[in-house]
Design a protein around this motif. Structure first.
Motif, PDB file in Angstrom:
ATOM      1  N   UNK A  42      29.870  18.943  30.237  1.00 28.20           N
ATOM      2  CA  UNK A  42      28.870  19.940  30.251  1.00 28.20           C
ATOM      3  C   UNK A  42      27.839  19.932  29.492  1.00 28.20           C
ATOM      4  N   UNK A  43      28.322  19.928  28.115  1.00 29.45           N
ATOM      5  CA  UNK A  43      27.546  20.149  26.706  1.00 29.45           C
ATOM      6  C   UNK A  43      26.449  18.732  26.952  1.00 29.45           C
ATOM      7  N   UNK A  44      27.319  17.579  27.027  1.00 29.97           N
ATOM      8  CA  UNK A  44      26.496  16.240  27.126  1.00 29.97           C
ATOM      9  C   UNK A  44      25.446  16.203  28.161  1.00 29.97           C
ATOM     10  N   UNK A  45      25.872  16.835  29.385  1.00 30.07           N
ATOM     11  CA  UNK A  45      24.881  16.768  30.607  1.00 30.07           C
ATOM     12  C   UNK A  45      23.705  17.626  30.267  1.00 30.07           C
ATOM     13  N   UNK A  46      23.794  18.575  29.672  1.00 33.68           N
ATOM     14  CA  UNK A  46      22.501  19.452  29.475  1.00 33.68           C
ATOM     15  C   UNK A  46      21.846  19.223  28.141  1.00 33.68           C
ATOM     16  N   UNK A  47      22.240  18.061  27.299  1.00 33.71           N
ATOM     17  CA  UNK A  47      21.666  17.471  26.413  1.00 33.71           C
ATOM     18  C   UNK A  47      21.615  18.910  24.957  1.00 33.71           C
ATOM     19  N   UNK A  48      22.886  19.260  24.867  1.00 39.85           N
ATOM     20  CA  UNK A  48      23.019  20.306  23.983  1.00 39.85           C
ATOM     21  C   UNK A  48      24.006  20.103  22.940  1.00 39.85           C
ATOM     22  N   UNK A  49      24.294  18.734  22.690  1.00 43.23           N
ATOM     23  CA  UNK A  49      25.151  18.174  21.753  1.00 43.23           C
ATOM     24  C   UNK A  49      24.789  18.838  20.419  1.00 43.23           C
ATOM     25  N   UNK A  50      23.603  18.996  20.066  1.00 40.14           N
ATOM     26  CA  UNK A  50      23.117  19.335  18.797  1.00 40.14           C
ATOM     27  C   UNK A  50      23.013  20.930  18.595  1.00 40.14           C
ATOM     28  N   UNK A  51      23.410  21.691  19.655  1.00 36.81           N
ATOM     29  CA  UNK A  51      23.585  23.149  19.738  1.00 36.81           C
ATOM     30  C   UNK A  51      25.084  23.813  19.799  1.00 36.81           C
ATOM     31  N   UNK A  52      25.817  23.132  20.742  1.00 30.44           N
ATOM     32  CA  UNK A  52      27.158  23.548  21.020  1.00 30.44           C
ATOM     33  C   UNK A  52      28.307  22.409  20.502  1.00 30.44           C
ATOM     34  N   UNK A  53      29.001  22.865  20.111  1.00 27.61           N
ATOM     35  CA  UNK A  53      30.285  21.688  19.670  1.00 27.61           C
ATOM     36  C   UNK A  53      31.433  22.286  20.371  1.00 27.61           C
ATOM     37  N   UNK A  54      32.156  21.382  21.107  1.00 31.05           N
ATOM     38  CA  UNK A  54      33.222  21.957  21.797  1.00 31.05           C
ATOM     39  C   UNK A  54      34.479  21.031  20.930  1.00 31.05           C
ATOM     40  N   UNK A  55      35.320  21.595  20.393  1.00 35.31           N
ATOM     41  CA  UNK A  55      36.551  21.120  19.412  1.00 35.31           C
ATOM     42  C   UNK A  55      37.618  21.718  20.055  1.00 35.31           C
ATOM     43  N   UNK A  56      38.870  20.524  20.107  1.00 33.44           N
ATOM     44  CA  UNK A  56      40.131  21.001  20.528  1.00 33.44           C
ATOM     45  C   UNK A  56      40.808  21.616  19.172  1.00 33.44           C
ATOM     46  N   UNK A  57      41.746  22.358  19.370  1.00 29.77           N
ATOM     47  CA  UNK A  57      42.436  22.921  18.317  1.00 29.77           C
ATOM     48  C   UNK A  57      43.806  22.973  18.509  1.00 29.77           C
ATOM     49  N   UNK A  58      44.807  23.294  17.503  1.00 29.92           N
ATOM     50  CA  UNK A  58      46.133  23.439  17.752  1.00 29.92           C
ATOM     51  C   UNK A  58      46.368  24.848  18.220  1.00 29.92           C
ATOM     52  N   UNK A  59      47.629  25.202  18.142  1.00 39.27           N
ATOM     53  CA  UNK A  59      47.965  26.424  18.524  1.00 39.27           C
ATOM     54  C   UNK A  59      47.462  27.624  17.875  1.00 39.27           C
ATOM     55  N   UNK A  89      31.890  30.241  32.573  1.00 36.18           N
ATOM     56  CA  UNK A  89      32.173  30.489  31.148  1.00 36.18           C
ATOM     57  C   UNK A  89      30.983  29.765  30.299  1.00 36.18           C
ATOM     58  N   UNK A  90      30.423  28.498  31.073  1.00 38.60           N
ATOM     59  CA  UNK A  90      29.447  27.648  30.194  1.00 38.60           C
ATOM     60  C   UNK A  90      28.164  28.547  30.636  1.00 38.60           C
ATOM     61  N   UNK A  91      28.022  28.950  31.728  1.00 35.79           N
ATOM     62  CA  UNK A  91      26.701  29.953  31.881  1.00 35.79           C
ATOM     63  C   UNK A  91      26.567  31.178  30.944  1.00 35.79           C
ATOM     64  N   UNK A  92      27.803  31.768  30.593  1.00 36.41           N
ATOM     65  CA  UNK A  92      27.860  32.949  29.646  1.00 36.41           C
ATOM     66  C   UNK A  92      27.626  32.565  28.320  1.00 36.41           C
ATOM     67  N   UNK A  93      27.926  31.401  27.944  1.00 39.05           N
ATOM     68  CA  UNK A  93      27.629  30.772  26.453  1.00 39.05           C
ATOM     69  C   UNK A  93      26.208  30.475  26.503  1.00 39.05           C
ATOM     70  N   UNK A  94      25.556  29.914  27.559  1.00 40.11           N
ATOM     71  CA  UNK A  94      24.329  29.587  27.340  1.00 40.11           C
ATOM     72  C   UNK A  94      23.213  30.631  27.281  1.00 40.11           C
ATOM     73  N   UNK A  95      23.819  32.051  27.690  1.00 43.07           N
ATOM     74  CA  UNK A  95      22.494  33.152  27.814  1.00 43.07           C
ATOM     75  C   UNK A  95      22.116  33.025  26.494  1.00 43.07           C
ATOM     76  N   UNK A  96      22.832  33.462  25.410  1.00 44.91           N
ATOM     77  CA  UNK A  96      22.331  33.804  24.216  1.00 44.91           C
ATOM     78  C   UNK A  96      21.451  32.573  23.560  1.00 44.91           C
ATOM     79  N   UNK A  97      21.587  31.327  24.086  1.00 39.90           N
ATOM     80  CA  UNK A  97      20.831  30.197  23.521  1.00 39.90           C
ATOM     81  C   UNK A  97      19.311  30.078  24.125  1.00 39.90           C
ATOM     82  N   UNK A  98      19.259  30.886  25.277  1.00 38.66           N
ATOM     83  CA  UNK A  98      18.040  30.623  25.976  1.00 38.66           C
ATOM     84  C   UNK A  98      17.008  31.382  25.725  1.00 38.66           C
TER      85      UNK A  98
END
Length: 98
Positions: A42-59, A89-98
């Motif tokens: 979803x981040x890639x599709x919207x060309x937001x890789x320079x603004x949003x980082x999706x990272x896997x985490x441990x427990x 979730x994605x829409x909620x995360x984008x609101x502050x960025x717009x």
């Protein structure tokens, strides 16, 4: 050591932890890996890789409530996330960025 500002406006941590004992709850057993991949896409599709980082985490310590997602810098925690929640979730995360 180099100290520098965080290069992203938002970082999304998704627990993908898997436990060896399958009888114990964990985010990895509840499709969190797939959720992480879909959010990354979803981040890639919207060309937001320079603004949003999706990272896997441990427990994150809340296995029974998983999959768990933490969002920074807001400090928001989402639990029991399912694939059908991702668009909201994605829409909620984008609101502050717009």
């Amino acid at each position: 050591m180099l100290k520098q500002p965080v290069p992203y406006r938002r970082i999304i941590f998704i627990c993908t932890n898997k436990k060896e004992d399958a009888s114990k709850p964990c985010c990895g057993a509840k499709k969190s890996e797939e959720i992480a991949m879909k959010l990354k896409q979803m981040v890639r599709d919207r060309n937001l890789k320079d603004q949003i980082r999706v990272s896997k985490s441990g427990c994150m310590g809340k296995c029974e409530q998983g999959p768990n997602i933490m969002v920074y810098p807001e400090g928001i925690w989402y639990s029991n996330v399912k694939e059908e929640d991702l668009q909201f979730l994605f829409d909620e995360l984008l609101k502050p960025l717009l």
